[in-house]
Design a protein around this motif. Structure first.
Motif, short mmCIF file in Angstrom:
data_model
loop_
_atom_site.label_atom_id
_atom_site.label_comp_id
_atom_site.label_asym_id
_atom_site.label_seq_id
_atom_site.Cartn_x
_atom_site.Cartn_y
_atom_site.Cartn_z
N ASN A 179 -84.83 101.68 27.84
CA ASN A 179 -83.41 101.54 27.29
C ASN A 179 -82.45 101.35 28.68
O ASN A 179 -81.23 101.10 28.47
CB ASN A 179 -83.24 102.72 26.69
CG ASN A 179 -83.52 104.09 27.21
OD1 ASN A 179 -84.39 104.21 27.62
ND2 ASN A 179 -82.40 104.91 27.26
N LEU A 180 -83.11 101.58 29.83
CA LEU A 180 -82.20 101.49 30.88
C LEU A 180 -82.11 100.30 31.64
O LEU A 180 -81.67 99.91 32.83
CB LEU A 180 -82.64 102.62 31.90
CG LEU A 180 -82.11 104.17 31.42
CD1 LEU A 180 -82.61 104.99 32.63
CD2 LEU A 180 -80.80 104.29 31.02
N LEU A 181 -82.74 99.22 31.04
CA LEU A 181 -82.79 97.77 31.75
C LEU A 181 -81.38 97.45 32.01
O LEU A 181 -80.58 97.61 31.12
CB LEU A 181 -83.45 97.00 30.72
CG LEU A 181 -85.42 96.86 30.85
CD1 LEU A 181 -85.77 95.93 29.86
CD2 LEU A 181 -85.66 96.58 32.08
N GLY A 182 -81.43 96.85 33.41
CA GLY A 182 -80.13 96.31 33.62
C GLY A 182 -79.21 97.18 34.39
O GLY A 182 -78.44 96.74 35.10
N LYS A 183 -79.55 98.61 34.31
CA LYS A 183 -79.11 99.47 35.14
C LYS A 183 -80.03 100.32 35.97
O LYS A 183 -79.60 100.47 37.25
CB LYS A 183 -78.56 100.42 34.22
CG LYS A 183 -77.70 100.15 33.01
CD LYS A 183 -77.19 101.24 32.04
CE LYS A 183 -76.71 100.75 30.86
NZ LYS A 183 -77.28 101.10 29.63
N ARG A 184 -81.35 100.11 35.96
CA ARG A 184 -82.26 101.02 36.88
C ARG A 184 -83.05 99.86 37.54
O ARG A 184 -83.50 98.95 37.19
CB ARG A 184 -83.10 101.88 36.17
CG ARG A 184 -84.14 101.09 35.25
CD ARG A 184 -84.94 102.39 34.37
NE ARG A 184 -86.03 102.74 35.21
CZ ARG A 184 -87.34 102.23 34.99
NH1 ARG A 184 -87.47 101.45 33.89
NH2 ARG A 184 -88.56 102.50 35.67
N GLU A 185 -83.27 100.25 38.89
CA GLU A 185 -83.94 99.28 39.83
C GLU A 185 -83.84 97.91 39.39
O GLU A 185 -85.11 97.21 39.14
CB GLU A 185 -85.69 99.72 39.57
CG GLU A 185 -85.65 101.21 40.00
CD GLU A 185 -87.37 101.59 39.82
OE1 GLU A 185 -88.13 101.28 40.44
OE2 GLU A 185 -87.66 102.11 38.69
N VAL A 186 -82.57 97.46 39.44
CA VAL A 186 -82.53 96.01 39.22
C VAL A 186 -83.36 95.08 40.43
O VAL A 186 -83.51 94.06 39.60
CB VAL A 186 -80.89 95.72 39.33
CG1 VAL A 186 -80.29 96.54 38.22
CG2 VAL A 186 -80.22 96.03 40.67
N GLY A 187 -83.64 95.54 41.43
CA GLY A 187 -84.42 94.51 42.25
C GLY A 187 -85.96 94.36 41.69
O GLY A 187 -86.50 93.62 41.95
N VAL A 188 -86.26 95.49 40.75
CA VAL A 188 -87.57 95.41 40.09
C VAL A 188 -87.52 94.77 38.70
O VAL A 188 -88.58 93.76 38.42
CB VAL A 188 -88.19 96.69 40.10
CG1 VAL A 188 -89.64 96.58 39.31
CG2 VAL A 188 -88.72 97.28 41.53
#
Length: 153
Positions: A13-22
């Protein structure tokens, strides 16, 4: 028309906000919409679900296992979950495990999956494209099964 459950595990649910490099900048909602459009184009309906709770994922699998033809699952950090693997086995619906990152090139604990042995396939390392590839592979698997059944009838 095939009905496919799309299951996302913890922190997706945190896609786009967490570890954007990954994981990139695409949100889960954006990814779901894109995959629903692809599914429709391929003659399928996609039912997205995300939970941070192992129990909720198992409950969803039990419920949708009665009405879906297949599952695309990103168990995320629950890849080592025996209960999720047992749920997939129990509902007897073909599943494909997907991961956005290459779990085999990350920390050792990422590469241990209890889910993949109960799946028809696995796709890792292509970002959001892992889902598209997994969906396409699952639909091809279902079509082949249907052809085999029809030829044996």
């Amino acid at each position: 028309m095939y009905r496919i459950a799309l299951v996302n595990g913890p922190n997706m649910n945190l896609l786009g906000k967490r570890e954007v490099g990954v994981y990139g900048t695409e949100t889960l909602e954006q990814l779901n919409r894109k995959l629903q459009a692809l599914a429709a184009e391929l003659g399928a309906e996609l039912i997205p679900f995300q939970s941070n709770s192992e129990g909720a994922i198992i409950d969803f699998l039990h419920e949708t296992g009665q009405t879906c033809d297949g599952i695309v699952i990103n168990p995320a950090s629950l890849s080592q979950s025996y209960p999720i693997a047992e749920a997939i086995t129990g509902i007897q619906v073909p599943a494909v495990e997907v991961h956005m990152s290459n779990i085999y090139a990350r920390e050792a604990w990422h590469s241990k999956s209890m889910i993949v042995p109960v799946c028809v396939g696995q796709v890792v390392g292509f970002g959001g494209g892992s889902y598209s590839l997994g969906l396409r592979g699952l639909l091809e698997h279902l079509r082949i099964q249907d052809t085999v059944r029809a030829n044996n009838a």
